[in-house]
Scaffold this active site. Structure first.
Site, PDB file in Angstrom:
ATOM      1  N   HIS A  20       0.840  -1.199   0.000  1.00 54.48           N
ATOM      2  CA  HIS A  20       0.000   0.000   0.000  1.00 54.48           C
ATOM      3  C   HIS A  20       0.873   1.246   0.000  1.00 54.48           C
ATOM      4  O   HIS A  20       2.095   1.152   0.119  1.00 54.48           O
ATOM      5  CB  HIS A  20      -1.006  -0.003   1.157  1.00 54.48           C
ATOM      6  N   HIS A  39       1.497   3.982   1.864  1.00 51.28           N
ATOM      7  CA  HIS A  39       2.023   4.786   2.974  1.00 51.28           C
ATOM      8  C   HIS A  39       3.552   4.917   2.908  1.00 51.28           C
ATOM      9  O   HIS A  39       4.240   3.974   2.530  1.00 51.28           O
ATOM     10  CB  HIS A  39       1.590   4.186   4.314  1.00 51.28           C
ATOM     11  N   ASP A  50       5.970   4.834   5.017  1.00 47.64           N
ATOM     12  CA  ASP A  50       6.831   3.872   5.720  1.00 47.64           C
ATOM     13  C   ASP A  50       6.882   2.524   4.990  1.00 47.64           C
ATOM     14  O   ASP A  50       7.582   1.609   5.421  1.00 47.64           O
ATOM     15  CB  ASP A  50       6.406   3.698   7.190  1.00 47.64           C
ATOM     16  N   HIS A  51       6.166   2.410   3.856  1.00 46.26           N
ATOM     17  CA  HIS A  51       6.189   1.181   3.052  1.00 46.26           C
ATOM     18  C   HIS A  51       6.813   1.394   1.662  1.00 46.26           C
ATOM     19  O   HIS A  51       7.223   0.429   1.028  1.00 46.26           O
ATOM     20  CB  HIS A  51       4.770   0.613   2.911  1.00 46.26           C
ATOM     21  N   HIS A 111      -7.382  -0.627   5.776  1.00 49.92           N
ATOM     22  CA  HIS A 111      -6.329   0.290   6.252  1.00 49.92           C
ATOM     23  C   HIS A 111      -6.162   1.409   5.220  1.00 49.92           C
ATOM     24  O   HIS A 111      -6.177   2.587   5.558  1.00 49.92           O
ATOM     25  CB  HIS A 111      -5.039  -0.507   6.442  1.00 49.92           C
ATOM     26  N   ASP A 133      -0.200  -3.751   6.365  1.00 50.36           N
ATOM     27  CA  ASP A 133      -0.805  -3.226   7.588  1.00 50.36           C
ATOM     28  C   ASP A 133      -2.272  -3.640   7.705  1.00 50.36           C
ATOM     29  O   ASP A 133      -3.102  -2.900   8.251  1.00 50.36           O
ATOM     30  CB  ASP A 133      -0.722  -1.685   7.620  1.00 50.36           C
ATOM     31  N   HIS A 142       4.633  -4.542  10.921  1.00 47.19           N
ATOM     32  CA  HIS A 142       4.984  -3.836  12.155  1.00 47.19           C
ATOM     33  C   HIS A 142       5.124  -4.778  13.340  1.00 47.19           C
ATOM     34  O   HIS A 142       4.375  -5.755  13.461  1.00 47.19           O
ATOM     35  CB  HIS A 142       3.933  -2.773  12.498  1.00 47.19           C
TER      36      HIS A 142
HETATM   37 FE    FE Z   1       2.796   0.939   8.152  1.00 43.76          FE
HETATM   38 ZN    ZN Z   2       0.149   1.772   6.509  1.00 41.46          ZN
END
Ligand code: FE
Ligand code: ZN
Length: 258
Positions: free
Chosen positions: A52, A54, A56-57, A108, A132, A170
């Site tokens: 996805h 985001h 942090d990905h 998410h 996530d 995570h």
């Molecule tokens: Fe994340």
């Molecule tokens: Zn995420």
């Protein structure tokens, strides 16, 4: 095939699969730990899988491109750093000689996908890279989806074979388990799992991967029909015993749980 969880940021993992010569990584939010792992083991980067959009990905995707010898794969219904091969529900890809099928798991984010390894009967447990969506003992926050969508996505994952290895992004397991204990204090499987997870974290090890079979026993978000979970959710304001109502109340409770 080797599976490694590369720690990134405060509590992310970048999953790396490699065969001793070539590697693929999932959700590289940061390029540095990926480069370090490739260099340490003399691996070529054969592909990147993204679940996805985001940061942090996907934050490390462009920085890794100069070393990349294969495609970036990502969700068709989201925008990630391009170019990338946009994947839809039901499609499958081959990486390092392994086949992965694509599952739509919105909730998410609106276009979140998961990658499920297709195994033959003789193979080891299938791998699931679920970003996530499903965490060990928990699930992702609903940034772009409805509770009903997320519930449907989690139900799909929960229906996978019990030995499916859950590779989520995570390390939230211990804090999720504190919430799970509040929801379902009588769940002895959860209590035993919490002991094992504390021991692993104390030893500096990831609690992951988990398995679908374990998550069915300990994850309150997969147990919306268990009597104790229903009762706890009702006490927190669930409108009915119906599973989406229970899920909705659990997710809202978790958002304010400390
Ligand atoms: Fe994340
Ligand atoms: Zn995420």
């Amino acid at each position: 095939m080797n599976l490694i969880a590369l720690p990134a940021f405060a509590d992310n993992y970048i999953w790396m699969l490699h065969d001793g010569a070539r590697a693929v990584v999932v959700d590289p939010g940061d390029a540095a730990p990926v480069r370090a792992a490739l260099d340490a083991q003399g691996l070529a980067l054969a592909g990147i899988l993204v679940t996805h959009h985001h940061p942090d990905h996907v934050g490390g995707v462009d920085d890794l491109r100069p070393r990349l010898q294969g495609p970036v794969y990502g969700p068709a219904r989201e925008t990630i750093p391009g170019p990338y091969l946009a994947l839809h529900e039901g499609e499958s890809i081959e990486v390092l000689g392994l086949r992965f099928s694509v599952l739509d798991v919105p909730g998410h984010t609106a276009g979140h996908i998961a990658y499920l390894q297709q195994t033959d009967a003789a193979a080891k447990a299938p791998l699931l890279f679920c970003g996530d969506t499903l965490f060990s003992a928990g699930c992702g926050r609903l940034f772009e989806g409805t509770p009903a969508q997320m519930k449907t996505s989690l139900d799909r994952l929960a229906a996978l074979p019990a030995d499916t290895q859950v590779c989520c992004t995570h390390e939230y397991t211990l804090s999720n388990l504190r919430f799970a204990a509040a929801v379902e204090p009588g769940n002895t499987a959860r209590a035993e799992y919490e002991q094992r997870c504390h021991a692993r974290r104390d030893a500096g090890l990831p609690t992951l991967p988990s398995s679908i079979g374990l998550e069915r026993r300990i994850n309150p978000f997969l147990r919306c029909d268990a009597p104790e979970v229903v009762a706890s959710a009702r006490a927190q304001g669930a409108a009915s015993d119906e599973t989406v109502a229970v899920f909705t109340a659990l997710r809202e409770w978790k958002n304010r749980f400390r």
